[in-house]
Design an enzyme around this catalytic site. Structure first.
Site, PDB file in Angstrom:
ATOM      1  N   VAL A  22      52.318  -7.400  58.877  1.00  0.00           N
ATOM      2  CA  VAL A  22      52.850  -8.636  58.288  1.00  0.00           C
ATOM      3  C   VAL A  22      54.086  -9.128  59.042  1.00  0.00           C
ATOM      4  O   VAL A  22      54.816  -8.348  59.651  1.00  0.00           O
ATOM      5  CB  VAL A  22      53.188  -8.446  56.794  1.00  0.00           C
ATOM      6  CG1 VAL A  22      51.926  -8.241  55.974  1.00  0.00           C
ATOM      7  CG2 VAL A  22      54.160  -7.284  56.575  1.00  0.00           C
TER       8      VAL A  22
ATOM      9  N   LYS B  65      54.348  -0.574  52.335  1.00  0.00           N
ATOM     10  CA  LYS B  65      52.939  -0.539  52.728  1.00  0.00           C
ATOM     11  C   LYS B  65      52.266   0.667  52.102  1.00  0.00           C
ATOM     12  O   LYS B  65      52.756   1.787  52.237  1.00  0.00           O
ATOM     13  CB  LYS B  65      52.837  -0.418  54.251  1.00  0.00           C
ATOM     14  CG  LYS B  65      52.255  -1.637  54.889  1.00  0.00           C
ATOM     15  CD  LYS B  65      52.007  -1.406  56.341  1.00  0.00           C
ATOM     16  CE  LYS B  65      52.660  -2.515  57.147  1.00  0.00           C
ATOM     17  NZ  LYS B  65      52.384  -2.375  58.592  1.00  0.00           N
TER      18      LYS B  65
ATOM     19  N   GLY C 238      65.287  -6.666  60.918  1.00  0.00           N
ATOM     20  CA  GLY C 238      64.307  -7.096  59.909  1.00  0.00           C
ATOM     21  C   GLY C 238      64.859  -7.435  58.543  1.00  0.00           C
ATOM     22  O   GLY C 238      64.314  -8.279  57.827  1.00  0.00           O
TER      23      GLY C 238
ATOM     24  N   ASP D  39      63.635  -4.218  55.467  1.00  0.00           N
ATOM     25  CA  ASP D  39      62.552  -5.160  55.211  1.00  0.00           C
ATOM     26  C   ASP D  39      61.307  -4.480  54.636  1.00  0.00           C
ATOM     27  O   ASP D  39      60.724  -4.955  53.675  1.00  0.00           O
ATOM     28  CB  ASP D  39      62.199  -5.952  56.495  1.00  0.00           C
ATOM     29  CG  ASP D  39      61.961  -5.060  57.716  1.00  0.00           C
ATOM     30  OD1 ASP D  39      62.063  -3.821  57.616  1.00  0.00           O
ATOM     31  OD2 ASP D  39      61.672  -5.611  58.805  1.00  0.00           O
TER      32      ASP D  39
ATOM     33  N   ARG E 288      60.223 -14.220  62.608  1.00  0.00           N
ATOM     34  CA  ARG E 288      61.170 -13.774  61.575  1.00  0.00           C
ATOM     35  C   ARG E 288      61.606 -14.901  60.646  1.00  0.00           C
ATOM     36  O   ARG E 288      61.984 -14.678  59.507  1.00  0.00           O
ATOM     37  CB  ARG E 288      62.429 -13.185  62.225  1.00  0.00           C
ATOM     38  CG  ARG E 288      62.208 -11.899  62.975  1.00  0.00           C
ATOM     39  CD  ARG E 288      63.548 -11.247  63.274  1.00  0.00           C
ATOM     40  NE  ARG E 288      63.496 -10.255  64.337  1.00  0.00           N
ATOM     41  CZ  ARG E 288      63.168  -8.978  64.163  1.00  0.00           C
ATOM     42  NH1 ARG E 288      62.842  -8.523  62.967  1.00  0.00           N
ATOM     43  NH2 ARG E 288      63.152  -8.139  65.181  1.00  0.00           N
TER      44      ARG E 288
ATOM     45  N   ASP F 247      57.350   1.687  55.762  1.00  0.00           N
ATOM     46  CA  ASP F 247      56.035   1.918  56.345  1.00  0.00           C
ATOM     47  C   ASP F 247      55.775   3.428  56.325  1.00  0.00           C
ATOM     48  O   ASP F 247      55.259   3.962  55.346  1.00  0.00           O
ATOM     49  CB  ASP F 247      56.033   1.319  57.754  1.00  0.00           C
ATOM     50  CG  ASP F 247      54.674   1.374  58.427  1.00  0.00           C
ATOM     51  OD1 ASP F 247      53.671   1.540  57.737  1.00  0.00           O
ATOM     52  OD2 ASP F 247      54.620   1.244  59.669  1.00  0.00           O
TER      53      ASP F 247
HETATM   54  P1  IMP Z   1      59.077   3.159  59.066  1.00  0.00           P
HETATM   55  O1  IMP Z   1      60.223   3.875  59.685  1.00  0.00           O
HETATM   56  O2  IMP Z   1      57.757   3.623  59.599  1.00  0.00           O
HETATM   57  O3  IMP Z   1      59.103   3.125  57.555  1.00  0.00           O
HETATM   58  O4  IMP Z   1      59.095   1.706  59.613  1.00  0.00           O
HETATM   59  C1  IMP Z   1      59.922   0.759  59.185  1.00  0.00           C
HETATM   60  C2  IMP Z   1      60.096  -0.271  60.278  1.00  0.00           C
HETATM   61  O5  IMP Z   1      58.875  -0.561  60.989  1.00  0.00           O
HETATM   62  C3  IMP Z   1      60.510  -1.543  59.622  1.00  0.00           C
HETATM   63  O6  IMP Z   1      61.926  -1.629  59.568  1.00  0.00           O
HETATM   64  C4  IMP Z   1      59.897  -2.595  60.498  1.00  0.00           C
HETATM   65  O7  IMP Z   1      60.818  -2.946  61.506  1.00  0.00           O
HETATM   66  C5  IMP Z   1      58.710  -1.959  61.165  1.00  0.00           C
HETATM   67  N1  IMP Z   1      57.421  -2.380  60.566  1.00  0.00           N
HETATM   68  C6  IMP Z   1      56.566  -1.606  59.887  1.00  0.00           C
HETATM   69  N2  IMP Z   1      55.498  -2.304  59.477  1.00  0.00           N
HETATM   70  C7  IMP Z   1      55.674  -3.575  59.900  1.00  0.00           C
HETATM   71  C8  IMP Z   1      54.898  -4.793  59.779  1.00  0.00           C
HETATM   72  O8  IMP Z   1      53.824  -4.868  59.165  1.00  0.00           O
HETATM   73  N3  IMP Z   1      55.426  -5.902  60.360  1.00  0.00           N
HETATM   74  C9  IMP Z   1      56.613  -5.888  61.018  1.00  0.00           C
HETATM   75  N4  IMP Z   1      57.374  -4.785  61.150  1.00  0.00           N
HETATM   76  C10 IMP Z   1      56.901  -3.630  60.601  1.00  0.00           C
HETATM   77 MG    MG Z   2      63.017  -2.904  61.073  1.00  0.00          MG
END
Ligand code: IMP
Ligand code: MG
Length: 168
Positions: free
Chosen positions: A147, A125, A38, A94, A159, A97
């Protein structure tokens, strides 16, 4: 698809972030660690605007969310990572979340003996975070929507879109 953040707005913000990072490191060499896949587009635009000696490398991180694994487990593939002992690290992803990826990777890189670590994400987010981690550099805070574009995917598609689109 609805555009959430257009190309011009992203470009401006990435330029601002690059200036802040260049000012913080003030000529010191940094090792940029980009999270595959990403961070691909964000990191490539960002590094070209940094006024610093830069090394670039990659790490892959994938969350296990299957039935047989503990929710939230993170699989880190560090086979593309050089020795980072004593280096200034800029970890680039990227989107933040839940914060799981960034917080796990930060601990991992610290264990590997880096000198210090800063984190940069293009998007954050709002209302989804589970891990207490504050990115040092954040492009945009966005609402809880799915997104795509500018590196972000749905099933590995989209992408290459030059803007951030709302797929939800
Ligand atoms: P986290 O570990 O929950 O913070 O997630 C991060 C990863 O989830 C990012 O590196 C993205 O690959 C994926 N991700 C989270 N939200 C989205 C989104 O809205 N679109 C695409 N990928 C997302
Ligand atoms: Mg990712």
């Amino acid at each position: 698809m609805k555009t959430l953040i257009d190309e011009e707005t992203i470009k401006k913000r990435v330029t601002e972030i690059a200036k802040l990072i260049s000012a913080e490191f003030n000529g010191q060499p940094i090792t940029v660690v980009a999270v595959l896949t990403g961070a691909l587009i964000f990191v490539s635009d960002l590094v070209r605007l940094l006024n610093l000696p830069v090394r670039i490398c990659f790490v892959r991180a994938s969350s296990y969310r299957g039935e047989t694994t503990v929710p939230g487990d993170l699989n880190i593939d560090s086979s593309m990572l050089p020795d980072i002992q004593g280096r200034n690290i800029l970890l680039v992803d990227d989107i933040l979340d839940s914060g799981h990826t960034l917080s796990k990777l930060t601990s991992y890189l610290k264990e590997k003996g880096c000198k210090n670590i800063r984190t940069a994400v293009l998007l954050r987010k709002i209302g989804r975070q589970e891990h207490p981690i504050e990115p040092d550099y954040c492009g945009f805070e966005i609402p809880d929507k799915f997104v795509v574009g500018y590196g972000l995917d749905y099933n590995d598609e989209y992408r290459n879109l030059p803007f951030i689109g709302d797929l939800s």
